[in-house]
Scaffold this active site. Structure first.
Site, PDB file in Angstrom:
ATOM      1  N   THR A   6      22.025 -33.295 -20.538  1.00  0.00           N
ATOM      2  CA  THR A   6      21.853 -33.396 -19.096  1.00  0.00           C
ATOM      3  C   THR A   6      23.087 -32.736 -18.484  1.00  0.00           C
ATOM      4  O   THR A   6      24.191 -32.840 -19.035  1.00  0.00           O
ATOM      5  CB  THR A   6      21.759 -34.860 -18.601  1.00  0.00           C
ATOM      6  OG1 THR A   6      22.980 -35.543 -18.909  1.00  0.00           O
ATOM      7  CG2 THR A   6      20.586 -35.591 -19.256  1.00  0.00           C
ATOM      8  N   HIS A   7      22.904 -32.025 -17.388  1.00  0.00           N
ATOM      9  CA  HIS A   7      24.002 -31.271 -16.767  1.00  0.00           C
ATOM     10  C   HIS A   7      24.616 -30.269 -17.747  1.00  0.00           C
ATOM     11  O   HIS A   7      25.783 -29.922 -17.627  1.00  0.00           O
ATOM     12  CB  HIS A   7      25.091 -32.208 -16.235  1.00  0.00           C
ATOM     13  CG  HIS A   7      24.578 -33.286 -15.338  1.00  0.00           C
ATOM     14  ND1 HIS A   7      24.305 -33.088 -14.009  1.00  0.00           N
ATOM     15  CD2 HIS A   7      24.262 -34.588 -15.603  1.00  0.00           C
ATOM     16  CE1 HIS A   7      23.852 -34.209 -13.478  1.00  0.00           C
ATOM     17  NE2 HIS A   7      23.799 -35.133 -14.427  1.00  0.00           N
ATOM     18  N   LYS A  11      -3.668  -6.841  -3.739  1.00  0.00           N
ATOM     19  CA  LYS A  11      -3.971  -6.469  -5.121  1.00  0.00           C
ATOM     20  C   LYS A  11      -2.728  -6.177  -5.951  1.00  0.00           C
ATOM     21  O   LYS A  11      -2.647  -6.560  -7.116  1.00  0.00           O
ATOM     22  CB  LYS A  11      -4.925  -5.275  -5.141  1.00  0.00           C
ATOM     23  CG  LYS A  11      -6.270  -5.598  -4.527  1.00  0.00           C
ATOM     24  CD  LYS A  11      -7.074  -4.361  -4.225  1.00  0.00           C
ATOM     25  CE  LYS A  11      -8.163  -4.655  -3.231  1.00  0.00           C
ATOM     26  NZ  LYS A  11      -7.649  -5.063  -1.897  1.00  0.00           N
ATOM     27  N   TYR A  15     -11.307 -10.216   8.844  1.00  0.00           N
ATOM     28  CA  TYR A  15     -10.712  -9.238   7.937  1.00  0.00           C
ATOM     29  C   TYR A  15      -9.755  -8.314   8.678  1.00  0.00           C
ATOM     30  O   TYR A  15     -10.003  -7.891   9.805  1.00  0.00           O
ATOM     31  CB  TYR A  15     -11.790  -8.389   7.246  1.00  0.00           C
ATOM     32  CG  TYR A  15     -11.199  -7.424   6.242  1.00  0.00           C
ATOM     33  CD1 TYR A  15     -10.932  -7.825   4.940  1.00  0.00           C
ATOM     34  CD2 TYR A  15     -10.852  -6.124   6.621  1.00  0.00           C
ATOM     35  CE1 TYR A  15     -10.354  -6.961   4.020  1.00  0.00           C
ATOM     36  CE2 TYR A  15     -10.266  -5.256   5.716  1.00  0.00           C
ATOM     37  CZ  TYR A  15     -10.018  -5.667   4.421  1.00  0.00           C
ATOM     38  OH  TYR A  15      -9.434  -4.817   3.523  1.00  0.00           O
ATOM     39  N   ASN A  61      21.249  -8.647 -29.086  1.00  0.00           N
ATOM     40  CA  ASN A  61      21.014  -9.211 -27.763  1.00  0.00           C
ATOM     41  C   ASN A  61      19.592  -9.764 -27.614  1.00  0.00           C
ATOM     42  O   ASN A  61      18.631  -9.136 -28.045  1.00  0.00           O
ATOM     43  CB  ASN A  61      21.250  -8.145 -26.691  1.00  0.00           C
ATOM     44  CG  ASN A  61      22.671  -7.620 -26.703  1.00  0.00           C
ATOM     45  OD1 ASN A  61      23.607  -8.362 -26.958  1.00  0.00           O
ATOM     46  ND2 ASN A  61      22.830  -6.326 -26.455  1.00  0.00           N
ATOM     47  N   ASN A 111     -15.848  -5.609   3.114  1.00  0.00           N
ATOM     48  CA  ASN A 111     -15.081  -6.845   3.305  1.00  0.00           C
ATOM     49  C   ASN A 111     -15.526  -7.939   2.342  1.00  0.00           C
ATOM     50  O   ASN A 111     -14.706  -8.602   1.706  1.00  0.00           O
ATOM     51  CB  ASN A 111     -15.218  -7.335   4.746  1.00  0.00           C
ATOM     52  CG  ASN A 111     -14.612  -6.364   5.745  1.00  0.00           C
ATOM     53  OD1 ASN A 111     -14.036  -5.345   5.358  1.00  0.00           O
ATOM     54  ND2 ASN A 111     -14.745  -6.668   7.017  1.00  0.00           N
ATOM     55  N   SER A 113      -6.287   2.964  -1.378  1.00  0.00           N
ATOM     56  CA  SER A 113      -5.907   1.942  -2.365  1.00  0.00           C
ATOM     57  C   SER A 113      -6.478   2.256  -3.740  1.00  0.00           C
ATOM     58  O   SER A 113      -6.360   1.459  -4.656  1.00  0.00           O
ATOM     59  CB  SER A 113      -6.414   0.568  -1.911  1.00  0.00           C
ATOM     60  OG  SER A 113      -7.833   0.572  -1.802  1.00  0.00           O
ATOM     61  N   GLN A 157      -5.475  -5.467   2.082  1.00  0.00           N
ATOM     62  CA  GLN A 157      -5.450  -4.491   0.994  1.00  0.00           C
ATOM     63  C   GLN A 157      -4.218  -4.671   0.118  1.00  0.00           C
ATOM     64  O   GLN A 157      -4.223  -4.330  -1.069  1.00  0.00           O
ATOM     65  CB  GLN A 157      -5.472  -3.072   1.577  1.00  0.00           C
ATOM     66  CG  GLN A 157      -5.473  -1.961   0.548  1.00  0.00           C
ATOM     67  CD  GLN A 157      -5.702  -0.612   1.188  1.00  0.00           C
ATOM     68  OE1 GLN A 157      -6.808  -0.305   1.622  1.00  0.00           O
ATOM     69  NE2 GLN A 157      -4.660   0.206   1.260  1.00  0.00           N
ATOM     70  N   SER A 202      23.421  -2.935 -28.880  1.00  0.00           N
ATOM     71  CA  SER A 202      24.248  -2.369 -27.811  1.00  0.00           C
ATOM     72  C   SER A 202      24.466  -0.883 -28.080  1.00  0.00           C
ATOM     73  O   SER A 202      24.549  -0.456 -29.233  1.00  0.00           O
ATOM     74  CB  SER A 202      25.593  -3.096 -27.762  1.00  0.00           C
ATOM     75  OG  SER A 202      26.538  -2.369 -27.011  1.00  0.00           O
TER      76      SER A 202
END
Length: 462
Positions: free
Chosen positions: A157-158, A327, A319, A287, A112, A25, A324, A279
């Protein structure tokens, strides 16, 4: 440096290269380097205090740990897959530099409880940084609201026009979301702020250690209560991931609003060129890519939360190596949300508000229809009857191509004799906004109170 692993005494052969690659890791948890050093320093101080190692040994180890940290920050520490993880890397560096004394650093602890400590230290620091970013963003929103305090826009709304509101009222809704995010992070901090070190592998240690001393050295509120739980607990990371998902969701909603409001169909706002892109084929395009990325990255922040929940759901105590995997979820979400908060803040600071377009948009959609119903209520009509009457009036307007303001008093009286000349003042858009003085409403008076409350909230956090 020897390729031999520090735990290989029980084994008759070395691990397979493919397993080393799968098992390691180090390329991920290297981010915990400084936290691992800080935790080790506090641990060694405790070992000396409790007479488990000698004072001069502790001093040598601590001085060497700090030198290793300096070398790491200056890029002098090299590491590879065979180092396995950040804890082994640092311990191997220590032994290389000071020999046998370095081997005493791991007395009365396990990887651990060591990694659980590192992650709590990491989460605490990132939590505080996220809080600062959110406070900055809330302050930016408050400033934007104050600068555009009386700008009127349609509320939706909506995704259909509903009632007229102040733009300041609209944008302050996001400040309230962020306020909750900030309070949630503060709660997360408290839940995280307990030291697991001294839990060792799972059962504690036979050495007479002082866990509370270590907790004090590292500014923890207290220590964890159960060693089995302490080494297998990742609730504090789940809390962080949930908080991050909520923050990113709120930012995504703001991004979606702004993407819509920035279109030619709305033109309520204009994004600064510095946060847009063009673009490759259409030269006219501008954009809103920054906002779209914030919206898109929300999916991965959600996925990280679900990912860790899934990793944890079937784990037996205590554990397991599965942990692992936590992370990558944690680091990715924190980096994504930190960047999103910074980007959104800069977008708001450079945003152009098209006040005239917002005002013009209020002239269609019958957004003052509710106020006409309220007017009838003030004349003694029951609200449900008023609602039906105004519905008929709106239908008439649609059929005749008129707005509520266009109707003559004679036309109004065909629907209700109680309507008088004062109706025109009542349904003016400005009147519709400023009559909504209920606490938290959209009136100028109410919005100023919201701004004052947010300023007081930020001040009290200092």
């Amino acid at each position: 440096m020897s390729k031999l692993k520090l735990w290989e005494g029980r084994f008759s052969k070395s691990t397979a290269e493919i397993f080393d690659l799968f098992n390691a890791s180090i390329m991920t948890d290297i981010k915990l380097f400084e936290y691992d050093i800080l935790g080790s320093v506090a641990h060694v101080k405790m070992l000396a205090k409790c007479n488990i190692i000698l004072e001069d040994e502790a001093k040598l180890i601590i001085d060497s740990l700090y030198q290793i940290l300096e070398d790491f920050k200056s890029g002098k520490i090299e590491y590879e897959i065979s180092d396995e993880d950040v804890h082994m890397l640092i311990e191997k560096q220590l032994i290389k530099r000071i020999g046998e004394v370095g081997k005493k650093v791991h007395t009365a602890r396990s990887r651990n409880d060591q990694v659980a400590l590192d992650e709590r230290l990491f989460c605490r620091e990132k939590n505080l940084y996220l809080q600062e970013l959110i406070k900055t963003l809330i302050n930016t929103i408050v400033n934007l609201a104050e600068e555009n305090i009386d700008v009127i826009m349609p509320g939706f709304t909506h995704l259909q026009k509903a009632q007229p509101i102040l733009f300041s009222h609209y944008i302050l809704a996001y400040a309230q979301m962020l306020k909750r995010d900030l309070l949630r992070l503060r709660q997360n901090y408290s839940m995280t702020n307990h030291s697991p070190l001294g839990s060792a592998a799972l059962a504690g240690t036979t050495f007479e250690i002082d866990r509370f001393f270590v907790a004090s050295e590292l500014c923890f509120e207290s220590v964890t209560e159960n060693s089995i739980d302490a080494v297998s607990d990742r609730d504090f990371i789940l809390d962080m991931l949930f908080s991050l998902a909520m923050i990113q969701m709120h930012l995504s909603r703001l991004a979606e609003d702004f993407i819509i409001f920035n279109t030619d169909e709305f033109k309520f706002i204009e994004l600064d060129d510095s946060f847009c892109s063009g673009s490759s084929i259409m030269p006219q395009k501008k954009n809103p890519d920054a906002l779209e990325l914030i919206r898109g990255k929300t999916g991965r922040v959600y996925a990280n939360l679900i990912g860790l929940l899934t990793v944890l759901k079937g784990l037996p105590l205590s554990y397991n190596k599965d942990l692992q995997e936590d992370k990558e979820f944690l680091f990715d979400s924190i980096e994504t949300v930190e960047m999103s908060l910074i980007i959104i803040n800069e977008i708001l600071k450079t945003l152009k508000i098209n006040k005239e377009n917002m005002a013009n948009s209020c002239k269609s959609g019958f957004i003052n229809a509710t106020d006409l119903a309220d007017y009838l209520v003030t004349k003694g009509v029951a609200f449900r009857d008023a609602h039906f009457i105004v519905g008929n009036i709106v239908k008439h307007c649609i059929e005749s191509g008129k707005t509520l303001e266009d109707l003559s008093l004679e036309e109004y009286k065909r629907f209700c004799e109680k309507i008088q000349e004062d109706v025109y003042q009542f349904i003016k858009i400005e009147t519709c906004v400023n009559r909504r003085k209920s606490y938290g409403g959209t009136s100028l008076e109410s919005v100023r109170k919201q701004i004052d409350n947010l300023k007081e909230f930020l001040k009290n956090l200092e």
